[in-house]
Design a protein around this motif. Structure first.
Motif, short mmCIF file in Angstrom:
data_model
loop_
_atom_site.label_atom_id
_atom_site.label_comp_id
_atom_site.label_asym_id
_atom_site.label_seq_id
_atom_site.Cartn_x
_atom_site.Cartn_y
_atom_site.Cartn_z
N VAL A 119 -60.28 -35.65 -43.05
CA VAL A 119 -59.27 -35.07 -43.94
C VAL A 119 -58.73 -36.14 -44.89
CG1 VAL A 119 -57.00 -33.98 -44.02
CG2 VAL A 119 -58.65 -33.31 -42.27
N LEU A 120 -58.55 -37.32 -44.37
CA LEU A 120 -58.00 -38.42 -45.18
C LEU A 120 -58.89 -38.74 -46.37
CD1 LEU A 120 -55.62 -40.45 -45.12
CD2 LEU A 120 -57.14 -42.04 -43.95
N ASP A 121 -60.19 -38.57 -46.24
CA ASP A 121 -61.12 -38.92 -47.31
C ASP A 121 -60.98 -38.02 -48.54
OD1 ASP A 121 -62.24 -41.01 -45.84
OD2 ASP A 121 -63.65 -39.67 -44.83
N PHE A 122 -60.36 -36.87 -48.38
CA PHE A 122 -60.20 -35.96 -49.52
C PHE A 122 -58.96 -36.30 -50.35
CE2 PHE A 122 -63.06 -33.66 -46.80
CZ PHE A 122 -63.94 -33.08 -47.69
N CYS A 123 -58.20 -37.24 -49.88
CA CYS A 123 -57.06 -37.74 -50.64
C CYS A 123 -57.51 -39.00 -51.37
CB CYS A 123 -55.90 -38.03 -49.69
SG CYS A 123 -54.37 -38.42 -50.51
N LYS A 124 -57.83 -38.87 -52.66
CA LYS A 124 -58.45 -39.96 -53.41
C LYS A 124 -57.54 -41.18 -53.52
CE LYS A 124 -61.44 -36.83 -56.00
NZ LYS A 124 -61.84 -36.31 -57.32
#
Length: 267
Positions: free
Chosen positions: A187-192
């Protein structure tokens, strides 16, 4: 003459049958094993009748409520909504928010009451949730694993806010919950820009304003989702377009928010 829907239905081949009126709710029925019939979807029933009442024969009922048919219908229903929806446009230009900000507990994921916390154990490498030491499981709401990639594909920035008193737990959940079994994205990876993650005490409207400055977007360019109606009201009072998600983020709530944003921004 056609029997009334209020009369007791006849029994044929061990199956209770009834006439259907124009509504989309299918009355209860039983097959040979005594299993109660499931509710028909509105799309299926609308394709079954053009108008008035329709008689469905017991043989057809056996087919409708067979496990094979049910699984096939659910797969078709899932595929119809798994790719999002058509974006609103004005003069062929998409009207979408620059940033979507999401609450965490009860919006992005279910949040059970943990009797014990760590150590946490990822299930299926985080694709089926995280289990606490006391057995409770936290996982993303079903549509979230499709919505986050959809937001990225449409160049919509993502921010996360939370006023939880367990910030380290929330950070761990973001870093551990995965989107696909065969992928590495959490999920964290979708926050650029990870500076747009604000997990701390205080009103969430302050978190949203902080993220607005970090991402260089105006408050009116933000679309905010939260399960807490008070947080939604405060955000609206500050001019931020907000959508209440009492049962978590899903395609219906996202579509509602995108359409609301387009409507308000078109004025």
């Amino acid at each position: 003459s056609v029997p009334s829907t209020h009369q007791e239905p006849a029994i044929e081949n061990g199956i209770n049958w009834r006439y259907l009126n124009g509504s989309h709710c299918f009355p209860s029925c039983r097959n040979r094993e005594g299993m109660r019939g499931r509710m028909l979807s509105r799309s299926l029933l609308s394709s079954c009748h053009a108008s008035g009442r329709v008689y469905i024969r017991p043989r057809i009922l056996n087919f409708i409520f067979s496990r094979t048919w049910l699984v096939a219908h659910l797969l078709v229903f899932h595929s119809a909504f798994s790719h999002g929806f058509e974006l609103p446009t004005i003069n062929s230009k998409k009207i979408i928010p620059s940033c979507v900000i999401l609450d965490l507990d009860h919006t992005l994921w279910n949040r059970p009451r943990f009797r014990k916390g760590p150590p946490f154990a990822p299930l299926s490498n985080g694709t089926r949730g995280i289990q606490a030491a006391s057995g409770e499981i936290l996982d993303l709401f079903p549509n979230v694993r499709e919505i986050l990639p959809w937001l990225n594909d449409n160049d919509i920035k993502i921010g996360f806010v939370s006023s939880t008193h367990r910030p380290k737990w929330a950070q761990y959940f973001l870093e551990t919950l995965r989107i696909q079994e065969d992928g590495d994205k959490t999920v964290l990876d979708f926050c650029k820009d990870q500076r747009s993650i604000c997990i701390q005490d205080g009103p969430k409207i302050q978190h949203i304003r902080q993220i607005s400055k970090i991402l260089h977007v105006q408050p009116q360019e933000i679309l905010y989702f939260d399960d807490n109606v008070r947080q939604i009201q405060r955000a609206k009072q500050s001019g931020i377009i907000s959508v209440h998600c009492p049962k978590g983020l899903c395609w219906d709530r996202l579509e509602e928010g995108i359409n609301l944003y387009a409507k308000l921004r078109s004025y």
